[in-house]
Design a protein around this motif. Sequence first.
Motif, PDB file in Angstrom:
ATOM      1  N   THR A 144      56.217  75.360 -14.547  1.00 11.16           N
ATOM      2  CA  THR A 144      54.777  75.204 -14.759  1.00 11.16           C
ATOM      3  C   THR A 144      54.358  73.754 -14.983  1.00 11.16           C
ATOM      4  OG1 THR A 144      55.081  75.605 -17.137  1.00 11.16           O
ATOM      5  CG2 THR A 144      54.580  77.520 -15.731  1.00 11.16           C
ATOM      6  N   SER A 145      55.329  72.844 -15.055  1.00 13.71           N
ATOM      7  CA  SER A 145      55.024  71.435 -15.311  1.00 13.71           C
ATOM      8  C   SER A 145      56.170  70.585 -14.805  1.00 13.71           C
ATOM      9  CB  SER A 145      54.824  71.196 -16.815  1.00 13.71           C
ATOM     10  OG  SER A 145      56.036  71.460 -17.511  1.00 13.71           O
ATOM     11  N   LEU A 146      55.970  69.254 -14.825  1.00 18.85           N
ATOM     12  CA  LEU A 146      57.040  68.349 -14.406  1.00 18.85           C
ATOM     13  C   LEU A 146      58.235  68.461 -15.346  1.00 18.85           C
ATOM     14  CD1 LEU A 146      55.099  65.091 -13.399  1.00 18.85           C
ATOM     15  CD2 LEU A 146      55.678  67.075 -12.008  1.00 18.85           C
ATOM     16  N   GLU A 147      57.971  68.678 -16.628  1.00 17.63           N
ATOM     17  CA  GLU A 147      59.061  68.785 -17.608  1.00 17.63           C
ATOM     18  C   GLU A 147      59.951  69.988 -17.322  1.00 17.63           C
ATOM     19  OE1 GLU A 147      55.878  68.326 -18.365  1.00 17.63           O
ATOM     20  OE2 GLU A 147      56.006  66.208 -18.959  1.00 17.63           O
ATOM     21  N   SER A 148      59.372  71.056 -16.807  1.00 15.79           N
ATOM     22  CA  SER A 148      60.166  72.264 -16.538  1.00 15.79           C
ATOM     23  C   SER A 148      61.101  72.083 -15.345  1.00 15.79           C
ATOM     24  CB  SER A 148      59.244  73.457 -16.281  1.00 15.79           C
ATOM     25  OG  SER A 148      58.461  73.249 -15.113  1.00 15.79           O
ATOM     26  N   LEU A 149      60.884  71.012 -14.565  1.00 16.12           N
ATOM     27  CA  LEU A 149      61.722  70.745 -13.392  1.00 16.12           C
ATOM     28  C   LEU A 149      62.829  69.740 -13.686  1.00 16.12           C
ATOM     29  CD1 LEU A 149      58.859  70.452 -10.740  1.00 16.12           C
ATOM     30  CD2 LEU A 149      60.391  72.403 -11.077  1.00 16.12           C
ATOM     31  N   LYS A 150      62.990  69.350 -14.921  1.00 11.86           N
ATOM     32  CA  LYS A 150      63.977  68.343 -15.311  1.00 11.86           C
ATOM     33  C   LYS A 150      65.384  68.748 -14.872  1.00 11.86           C
ATOM     34  CE  LYS A 150      65.869  65.924 -19.334  1.00 11.86           C
ATOM     35  NZ  LYS A 150      65.780  65.742 -20.806  1.00 11.86           N
ATOM     36  N   GLY A 151      66.067  67.802 -14.189  1.00 15.95           N
ATOM     37  CA  GLY A 151      67.450  68.010 -13.786  1.00 15.95           C
ATOM     38  C   GLY A 151      67.644  68.913 -12.596  1.00 15.95           C
ATOM     39  N   LEU A 152      66.552  69.357 -11.962  1.00 15.66           N
ATOM     40  CA  LEU A 152      66.674  70.275 -10.832  1.00 15.66           C
ATOM     41  C   LEU A 152      66.631  69.530  -9.500  1.00 15.66           C
ATOM     42  CD1 LEU A 152      64.338  73.149 -12.068  1.00 15.66           C
ATOM     43  CD2 LEU A 152      66.819  72.954 -12.312  1.00 15.66           C
ATOM     44  N   ARG A 153      66.903  70.246  -8.431  1.00 16.65           N
ATOM     45  CA  ARG A 153      66.883  69.657  -7.092  1.00 16.65           C
ATOM     46  C   ARG A 153      65.475  69.801  -6.519  1.00 16.65           C
ATOM     47  NH1 ARG A 153      71.095  70.657  -2.027  1.00 16.65           N
ATOM     48  NH2 ARG A 153      71.130  68.473  -1.405  1.00 16.65           N
ATOM     49  N   ILE A 154      64.852  68.659  -6.223  1.00 17.42           N
ATOM     50  CA  ILE A 154      63.462  68.619  -5.797  1.00 17.42           C
ATOM     51  C   ILE A 154      63.382  68.064  -4.377  1.00 17.42           C
ATOM     52  CG2 ILE A 154      61.143  67.809  -6.362  1.00 17.42           C
ATOM     53  CD1 ILE A 154      62.444  69.594  -8.482  1.00 17.42           C
ATOM     54  N   GLY A 155      62.514  68.647  -3.550  1.00 17.71           N
ATOM     55  CA  GLY A 155      62.342  68.190  -2.176  1.00 17.71           C
ATOM     56  C   GLY A 155      61.108  67.337  -2.000  1.00 17.71           C
ATOM     57  N   ALA A 172      66.047  64.393 -11.835  1.00 15.43           N
ATOM     58  CA  ALA A 172      65.936  65.250 -10.656  1.00 15.43           C
ATOM     59  C   ALA A 172      66.825  64.742  -9.531  1.00 15.43           C
ATOM     60  CB  ALA A 172      64.495  65.318 -10.187  1.00 15.43           C
ATOM     61  N   GLU A 173      67.394  65.673  -8.775  1.00 17.70           N
ATOM     62  CA  GLU A 173      68.143  65.335  -7.563  1.00 17.70           C
ATOM     63  C   GLU A 173      67.201  65.514  -6.375  1.00 17.70           C
ATOM     64  OE1 GLU A 173      71.952  66.921  -4.915  1.00 17.70           O
ATOM     65  OE2 GLU A 173      71.578  67.737  -6.925  1.00 17.70           O
ATOM     66  N   ILE A 174      66.943  64.414  -5.656  1.00 21.87           N
ATOM     67  CA  ILE A 174      65.927  64.428  -4.620  1.00 21.87           C
ATOM     68  C   ILE A 174      66.537  64.740  -3.254  1.00 21.87           C
ATOM     69  CG2 ILE A 174      64.005  63.171  -3.573  1.00 21.87           C
ATOM     70  CD1 ILE A 174      63.770  63.638  -6.575  1.00 21.87           C
ATOM     71  N   MET A 175      65.977  65.742  -2.580  1.00 15.74           N
ATOM     72  CA  MET A 175      66.326  66.017  -1.183  1.00 15.74           C
ATOM     73  C   MET A 175      65.173  65.533  -0.313  1.00 15.74           C
ATOM     74  SD  MET A 175      66.736  69.618   0.922  1.00 15.74           S
ATOM     75  CE  MET A 175      68.405  70.052   0.454  1.00 15.74           C
ATOM     76  N   SER A 176      65.432  64.545   0.532  1.00 18.72           N
ATOM     77  CA  SER A 176      64.399  63.985   1.406  1.00 18.72           C
ATOM     78  C   SER A 176      64.646  64.430   2.841  1.00 18.72           C
ATOM     79  CB  SER A 176      64.402  62.450   1.326  1.00 18.72           C
ATOM     80  OG  SER A 176      64.118  62.013   0.015  1.00 18.72           O
ATOM     81  N   LEU A 177      63.661  65.084   3.432  1.00 17.18           N
ATOM     82  CA  LEU A 177      63.735  65.531   4.820  1.00 17.18           C
ATOM     83  C   LEU A 177      62.497  65.053   5.564  1.00 17.18           C
ATOM     84  CD1 LEU A 177      64.975  69.220   4.351  1.00 17.18           C
ATOM     85  CD2 LEU A 177      66.340  67.225   4.936  1.00 17.18           C
ATOM     86  N   THR A 178      62.650  64.813   6.863  1.00 14.36           N
ATOM     87  CA  THR A 178      61.530  64.319   7.660  1.00 14.36           C
ATOM     88  C   THR A 178      60.446  65.363   7.833  1.00 14.36           C
ATOM     89  OG1 THR A 178      62.981  62.823   8.885  1.00 14.36           O
ATOM     90  CG2 THR A 178      60.874  63.374   9.910  1.00 14.36           C
ATOM     91  N   ASN A 179      60.843  66.611   8.015  1.00  9.47           N
ATOM     92  CA  ASN A 179      59.907  67.664   8.376  1.00  9.47           C
ATOM     93  C   ASN A 179      59.585  68.546   7.183  1.00  9.47           C
ATOM     94  OD1 ASN A 179      59.145  70.435   9.616  1.00  9.47           O
ATOM     95  ND2 ASN A 179      59.000  68.990  11.321  1.00  9.47           N
ATOM     96  N   THR A 189      64.913  79.398   0.735  1.00  7.14           N
ATOM     97  CA  THR A 189      66.310  79.836   0.785  1.00  7.14           C
ATOM     98  C   THR A 189      67.104  79.320  -0.413  1.00  7.14           C
ATOM     99  OG1 THR A 189      66.833  77.951   2.222  1.00  7.14           O
ATOM    100  CG2 THR A 189      66.343  80.061   3.291  1.00  7.14           C
ATOM    101  N   ASN A 190      66.392  78.883  -1.450  1.00 12.25           N
ATOM    102  CA  ASN A 190      66.997  78.493  -2.735  1.00 12.25           C
ATOM    103  C   ASN A 190      67.863  77.239  -2.669  1.00 12.25           C
ATOM    104  OD1 ASN A 190      65.921  80.848  -4.134  1.00 12.25           O
ATOM    105  ND2 ASN A 190      67.487  82.042  -3.061  1.00 12.25           N
ATOM    106  N   ARG A 191      67.633  76.391  -1.642  1.00  2.40           N
ATOM    107  CA  ARG A 191      68.368  75.131  -1.567  1.00  2.40           C
ATOM    108  C   ARG A 191      67.786  74.104  -2.537  1.00  2.40           C
ATOM    109  NH1 ARG A 191      73.060  76.580   0.697  1.00  2.40           N
ATOM    110  NH2 ARG A 191      72.690  77.782   2.615  1.00  2.40           N
ATOM    111  N   ILE A 192      66.507  74.220  -2.788  1.00  2.86           N
ATOM    112  CA  ILE A 192      65.834  73.367  -3.765  1.00  2.86           C
ATOM    113  C   ILE A 192      64.950  74.269  -4.626  1.00  2.86           C
ATOM    114  CG2 ILE A 192      65.841  71.262  -2.391  1.00  2.86           C
ATOM    115  CD1 ILE A 192      63.071  71.911  -1.416  1.00  2.86           C
ATOM    116  N   GLU A 193      64.468  73.724  -5.747  1.00  2.73           N
ATOM    117  CA  GLU A 193      63.669  74.523  -6.666  1.00  2.73           C
ATOM    118  C   GLU A 193      62.184  74.235  -6.562  1.00  2.73           C
ATOM    119  OE1 GLU A 193      65.012  76.978  -8.382  1.00  2.73           O
ATOM    120  OE2 GLU A 193      66.889  76.409  -7.407  1.00  2.73           O
ATOM    121  N   ALA A 194      61.812  73.090  -5.994  1.00  6.79           N
ATOM    122  CA  ALA A 194      60.397  72.736  -5.888  1.00  6.79           C
ATOM    123  C   ALA A 194      60.232  71.630  -4.858  1.00  6.79           C
ATOM    124  CB  ALA A 194      59.845  72.289  -7.243  1.00  6.79           C
ATOM    125  N   ILE A 195      58.991  71.445  -4.398  1.00 10.86           N
ATOM    126  CA  ILE A 195      58.660  70.385  -3.451  1.00 10.86           C
ATOM    127  C   ILE A 195      57.448  69.626  -3.985  1.00 10.86           C
ATOM    128  CG2 ILE A 195      58.028  69.801  -1.076  1.00 10.86           C
ATOM    129  CD1 ILE A 195      59.063  72.551  -0.229  1.00 10.86           C
TER     130      ILE A 195
END
Length: 485
Positions: A144-155, A172-179, A189-195
Amino acid sequence: MKKSVKGVLIFLLVLTGLFIPSDHVSAEDGSALERVQDEGVLVVGTSADFPPFEFYAEVDGKRQVVGMDMMIAQKIADDLGVELEIKDIGFDSLLPALEARNVDLVIAGMTPTEERRKSVDFSEIYFKTFQNIMVRTEDQEVYTSLESLKGLRIGAQSSSLQEGLADQIDDAEIMSLTNLSDLLLALKTNRIEAIVMQGPNAEAHAGSDEDLFTFVGEFEMEDDDAGSAVAFRQGEDSLVEAVNQSLAEIEEQNLTEDYLVVAGEYMAQGDEESGFVSDYWRYFWDGTKITLLISAVAVFFGLILGAILALMRLSKRFLFRALATAYIEFVRGTPMLIQVMFIYFASGMFFNLPALTAGIIAVSLNSGAYIAEIIRSGLNSVNKGQEEAARSLGMSKNDALRHIIFPQALKNIWPALGNEFITIIKESSIVSVIGVGELIFQTRVVRSISFQGILPLFITMLIYFTLTFSLTKLLNYYEGRMNHD
């Protein structure tokens, strides 16, 4: 002939940075605006996977890029008195395309950050926006907030403002994709938790997909980071000023609200589906035709180039051997992706090479290097006694090669050559990065406008399998005929 030699010399000088044609030198005078008006075309770069700003839709039976940004682009072109041409390129390739002069300006919901201002100029902000977090609907009570995403994988989309904002989420662990479609699929598909996504774009996707939920993220941003602007090459102040005048009229008349309404109507087309295949088969068909065209042309010219390079490597002349070896080793030692981008962007420095042409050239040049080694190894596999026997019968070296050596070598060459043909069909997908509408590119378009992640990929897999399996059977048939002979 002299003009051809001069053109080649200029091309080499441009690639080495020693020469820049005078008509492409930026200046703080009227040259940029005058150039566009003299050519009668405004070439706008965008990344059409970003509804409601830019995306594909059917308009009067024709598929084209629509959205708020494209209506702004049309307004600018109309005010300049020129035609509008849209080039759909991957987001992280837009600024390279701009600097390489493949496009005149970029309109893609781009934020004028300080980092980007170091390489390009920007117009005034034409749309104030906000930044959202996209999560799965089932997790809307958990995140529900940025704090709740702490330490998660974010796109986040690569080379975007959102990629930088994602760093504000602690650990946060950042996944960067072009598309963005790939990011949404990774989320579902549960590869990341938020975008991290631009607000209107996130709301558009969440409104069309019940599995997605979005909320506004409380990011710390500079004033410029809260809006979108048009990007230009540095020093083209006359064009910037003209575009700013159009943007001022848009703001004065509050046209962006009308543009967003029209964009919403185009997006609503997807709500009246009669069936996925019936709605989107033309995209896959068009992509398949372009893929086959690229592959066929690349095979033809690759064979010619490969045969020449193979004979050069087998030559007794050191210069021929050295040139062929250098070319083959260089091409095989660099990724085709880089070769495609280099040919397309470098050519833009002195003439407008179409993306399809650039893609065909790159695939042909790459394939030629591999085919050369296949042919050379096949010729070397024939026992040297065969040539000696032919020469003892009075045959010339060329006649011996043509009538004795090559027919025997072809049996050894054919299987590897067939594998190279199949590889070309698959590797031609790389040209999608420069906006060529082949199968992978069209798949990206379908995923963007249909809000489907997996089904378009599955259909594309079936198409590629059908193409390669059919070609494999055909090649095996002729291989069996040669073995029988």
